[in-house]
Motif scaffolding. Structure first.
Motif, mmCIF file in Angstrom:
data_model
loop_
_atom_site.group_PDB
_atom_site.id
_atom_site.type_symbol
_atom_site.label_atom_id
_atom_site.label_comp_id
_atom_site.label_asym_id
_atom_site.label_seq_id
_atom_site.Cartn_x
_atom_site.Cartn_y
_atom_site.Cartn_z
ATOM 1 N N LEU A 1 0.825 -1.203 0.000
ATOM 2 C CA LEU A 1 0.000 0.000 0.000
ATOM 3 C C LEU A 1 0.863 1.259 0.000
ATOM 4 O O LEU A 1 1.848 1.355 0.733
ATOM 5 N N VAL A 2 0.448 2.236 -0.792
ATOM 6 C CA VAL A 2 1.146 3.517 -0.851
ATOM 7 C C VAL A 2 0.133 4.583 -1.241
ATOM 8 O O VAL A 2 -0.846 4.299 -1.936
ATOM 9 N N THR A 3 0.345 5.810 -0.775
ATOM 10 C CA THR A 3 -0.470 6.953 -1.168
ATOM 11 C C THR A 3 0.450 8.050 -1.698
ATOM 12 O O THR A 3 1.651 8.055 -1.421
ATOM 13 N N ASN A 4 -0.124 8.987 -2.427
ATOM 14 C CA ASN A 4 0.671 10.063 -3.014
ATOM 15 C C ASN A 4 0.108 11.417 -2.588
ATOM 16 O O ASN A 4 -0.833 11.937 -3.200
ATOM 17 N N PHE A 5 0.692 11.985 -1.546
ATOM 18 C CA PHE A 5 0.262 13.283 -1.027
ATOM 19 C C PHE A 5 0.311 14.370 -2.087
ATOM 20 O O PHE A 5 -0.555 15.251 -2.149
ATOM 21 N N TRP A 6 1.329 14.328 -2.949
ATOM 22 C CA TRP A 6 1.576 15.438 -3.874
ATOM 23 C C TRP A 6 0.574 15.484 -5.015
ATOM 24 O O TRP A 6 0.547 16.463 -5.770
ATOM 25 N N GLU A 7 -0.269 14.478 -5.148
ATOM 26 C CA GLU A 7 -1.322 14.530 -6.155
ATOM 27 C C GLU A 7 -2.395 15.553 -5.804
ATOM 28 O O GLU A 7 -3.026 16.132 -6.682
ATOM 29 N N HIS A 8 -2.589 15.765 -4.502
ATOM 30 C CA HIS A 8 -3.674 16.664 -4.082
ATOM 31 C C HIS A 8 -3.262 17.632 -2.975
ATOM 32 O O HIS A 8 -3.961 18.597 -2.705
ATOM 33 N N ILE A 9 -2.128 17.376 -2.323
ATOM 34 C CA ILE A 9 -1.590 18.223 -1.249
ATOM 35 C C ILE A 9 -2.636 18.419 -0.147
ATOM 36 O O ILE A 9 -2.917 19.542 0.298
ATOM 37 N N ASP A 10 -3.214 17.333 0.304
ATOM 38 C CA ASP A 10 -4.289 17.357 1.297
ATOM 39 C C ASP A 10 -4.046 16.210 2.285
ATOM 40 O O ASP A 10 -4.305 15.046 1.973
ATOM 41 N N MET A 11 -3.534 16.547 3.468
ATOM 42 C CA MET A 11 -3.176 15.501 4.425
ATOM 43 C C MET A 11 -4.386 14.692 4.873
ATOM 44 O O MET A 11 -4.317 13.464 4.991
ATOM 45 N N GLU A 12 -5.494 15.354 5.120
ATOM 46 C CA GLU A 12 -6.674 14.627 5.586
ATOM 47 C C GLU A 12 -7.152 13.629 4.537
ATOM 48 O O GLU A 12 -7.563 12.515 4.862
ATOM 49 N N LYS A 13 -7.088 14.034 3.290
ATOM 50 C CA LYS A 13 -7.466 13.131 2.196
ATOM 51 C C LYS A 13 -6.517 11.933 2.147
ATOM 52 O O LYS A 13 -6.954 10.782 2.007
ATOM 53 N N GLU A 14 -5.234 12.207 2.280
ATOM 54 C CA GLU A 14 -4.265 11.110 2.245
ATOM 55 C C GLU A 14 -4.488 10.132 3.393
ATOM 56 O O GLU A 14 -4.458 8.912 3.207
ATOM 57 N N VAL A 15 -4.726 10.660 4.585
ATOM 58 C CA VAL A 15 -4.947 9.794 5.747
ATOM 59 C C VAL A 15 -6.207 8.957 5.547
ATOM 60 O O VAL A 15 -6.213 7.738 5.798
ATOM 61 N N SER A 16 -7.263 9.583 5.086
ATOM 62 C CA SER A 16 -8.523 8.855 4.874
ATOM 63 C C SER A 16 -8.357 7.755 3.840
ATOM 64 O O SER A 16 -8.851 6.631 4.016
ATOM 65 N N GLU A 17 -7.663 8.067 2.754
ATOM 66 C CA GLU A 17 -7.473 7.064 1.710
ATOM 67 C C GLU A 17 -6.535 5.956 2.163
ATOM 68 O O GLU A 17 -6.741 4.777 1.829
ATOM 69 N N GLY A 18 -5.519 6.309 2.933
ATOM 70 C CA GLY A 18 -4.624 5.287 3.455
ATOM 71 C C GLY A 18 -5.345 4.326 4.382
ATOM 72 O O GLY A 18 -5.165 3.098 4.307
ATOM 73 N N LYS A 19 -6.176 4.864 5.254
ATOM 74 C CA LYS A 19 -6.960 4.015 6.157
ATOM 75 C C LYS A 19 -7.936 3.145 5.374
ATOM 76 O O LYS A 19 -8.151 1.974 5.721
ATOM 77 N N MET A 20 -8.535 3.699 4.322
ATOM 78 C CA MET A 20 -9.448 2.922 3.488
ATOM 79 C C MET A 20 -8.726 1.723 2.875
ATOM 80 O O MET A 20 -9.279 0.605 2.832
ATOM 81 N N LEU A 21 -7.511 1.919 2.402
ATOM 82 C CA LEU A 21 -6.761 0.820 1.804
ATOM 83 C C LEU A 21 -6.504 -0.286 2.828
ATOM 84 O O LEU A 21 -6.630 -1.482 2.522
ATOM 85 N N ILE A 22 -6.159 0.113 4.042
ATOM 86 C CA ILE A 22 -5.932 -0.876 5.103
ATOM 87 C C ILE A 22 -7.217 -1.622 5.422
ATOM 88 O O ILE A 22 -7.238 -2.856 5.544
ATOM 89 N N ASP A 23 -8.310 -0.890 5.535
ATOM 90 C CA ASP A 23 -9.612 -1.522 5.816
ATOM 91 C C ASP A 23 -10.003 -2.489 4.705
ATOM 92 O O ASP A 23 -10.521 -3.589 4.972
ATOM 93 N N ALA A 24 -9.765 -2.091 3.456
ATOM 94 C CA ALA A 24 -10.131 -2.937 2.328
ATOM 95 C C ALA A 24 -9.302 -4.213 2.305
ATOM 96 O O ALA A 24 -9.826 -5.312 2.060
ATOM 97 N N ALA A 25 -8.004 -4.075 2.567
ATOM 98 C CA ALA A 25 -7.136 -5.251 2.596
ATOM 99 C C ALA A 25 -7.543 -6.190 3.732
ATOM 100 O O ALA A 25 -7.616 -7.413 3.559
ATOM 101 N N LYS A 26 -7.842 -5.621 4.885
ATOM 102 C CA LYS A 26 -8.258 -6.437 6.033
ATOM 103 C C LYS A 26 -9.568 -7.163 5.741
ATOM 104 O O LYS A 26 -9.711 -8.358 6.019
ATOM 105 N N ALA A 27 -10.532 -6.444 5.174
ATOM 106 C CA ALA A 27 -11.835 -7.045 4.878
ATOM 107 C C ALA A 27 -11.714 -8.182 3.875
ATOM 108 O O ALA A 27 -12.497 -9.143 3.900
ATOM 109 N N ALA A 28 -10.719 -8.093 2.996
ATOM 110 C CA ALA A 28 -10.516 -9.124 1.979
ATOM 111 C C ALA A 28 -9.770 -10.338 2.523
ATOM 112 O O ALA A 28 -9.604 -11.325 1.810
#
Length: 319
Positions: free
Chosen positions: A85-112
């Motif tokens: 898993l990896v996220t790219n902060f510089w695509e949007h320069i929004d820390m809250e967005k990056e954190v939310s998307e990073g957590k979503m990836l972890i949740d999705a991997a766990k659920a799978a």
């Protein structure tokens, strides 16, 4: 060994498979003598990099890994044994967005039902500086995702990326031409500052592969990657020797450093982020005082700065 389709081989889901880090992970696993099935995520499954992955045997999945697409994100990990898993902060320069998307990836991997997660995080300048440096969002946000991952209950390792050697090729301001004709790496740090430099495309994946191929997955650990730890003064000397250009290091004040970024048209929050980021680098070290990981045990030697410089195309950097 080539990537396999044999069902008994572990299926590794790789986020950003056509990007720098994800692509490096695919490269390293494809080189392994152990069999892997690889599912690579990308936003464009028809671009040349995606087509090249398909030819290697990668299952390429076109997907946008954003919160609005959460159901599809969850489906994308189904059947995977391992997730990178990896996220790219510089695509949007929004820390809250990056954190939310990073957590979503972890949740999705766990659920799978993924059995192991390797995440590309970074240290927290806010915590390490005791609250002195609070604006290095592209580091701090990733550290928050790391904390979430460690608490997820899924075996989790944080393989952190060093300072990209390719930054000097991608960003012309990194080698600014001076009035005297020299080219300067001009930062608000000391010339003796040690850089954990990494040729990301070539070497980052070696560390991920090493973690995955250990006899026991090192759950809860952090890996601080590097191709070579090198001082800035040695970097400019070696770059001069390789390219024949007169490259120097110029130590700037924080104010001078900030003005350089402002002159590029960057918004004030990004300027502050860059100034504080390099302040952190100078005072605490890129990894906050933690030593870089040993390169012993990697599948092949990492690429030194001199080796990188000899192979690189500097035509767009020295202008």
């Amino acid at each position: 060994m080539t990537i396999t389709q044999v069902p008994s081989a572990p299926l590794v889901a790789v986020v950003g498979a056509t990007g720098m880090q994800g692509g490096s992970v695919v490269k390293a696993l494809a080189e392994s003598d152990k069999p892997y099935r690889i599912r690579g995520f990308t936003r464009n499954a028809t671009k040349p990099a995606s087509e090249a992955l398909k030819k290697q045997g990668v299952e390429v999945v076109e997907i946008s890994l954003v919160l609005d697409n959460v159901k599809e994100v969850y489906r994308a990990f189904i059947g995977a044994n391992v997730a990178f898993l990896v996220t790219n902060f510089w695509e949007h320069i929004d820390m809250e967005k990056e954190v939310s998307e990073g957590k979503m990836l972890i949740d999705a991997a766990k659920a799978a039902g993924v059995e192991r997660i390797v995440w590309s995080g970074l240290v927290s300048p806010t915590k390490i500086s005791g609250g002195k440096l609070t604006h290095v969002y592209h580091f701090h946000g990733k550290s928050l995702v790391s904390e979430y991952g460690y608490a997820s209950g899924v075996p989790f390792v944080n393989v952190q990326a060093g300072f990209y050697a390719s930054n000097f090729l991608a960003n012309p301001s990194m080698l600014a031409k001076q009035s005297d004709g020299t080219f300067a790496i001009a930062w608000n740090v000391k010339p003796t500052t040690v850089v954990p430099l990494i040729d990301c495309a070539n070497d980052y994946g070696l560390y991920v592969r090493h973690v995955l191929e250990l006899a026991v997955f090192p759950d809860g650990s952090e890996v601080y990657t590097t191709s070579e730890d090198i001082t800035l003064q040695d970097m400019v000397r070696q770059l001069s020797e390789v390219t024949g250009k007169d490259v120097v290091f110029k130590q700037l004040t924080d104010e001078e450093f900030g003005k350089n970024f402002s002159a590029l048209g960057l918004p004030p929050p990004v300027v502050t982020e860059m100034v504080e980021g390099f302040q952190f680098f100078d005072e605490y070290g890129y990894y906050g005082g933690q030593p870089s990981a040993s390169r012993e045990g990697l599948a092949r030697p990492t690429r030194t700065w001199t080796e990188f410089a000899k192979l690189a195309d500097w035509s767009k950097a020295f202008v």
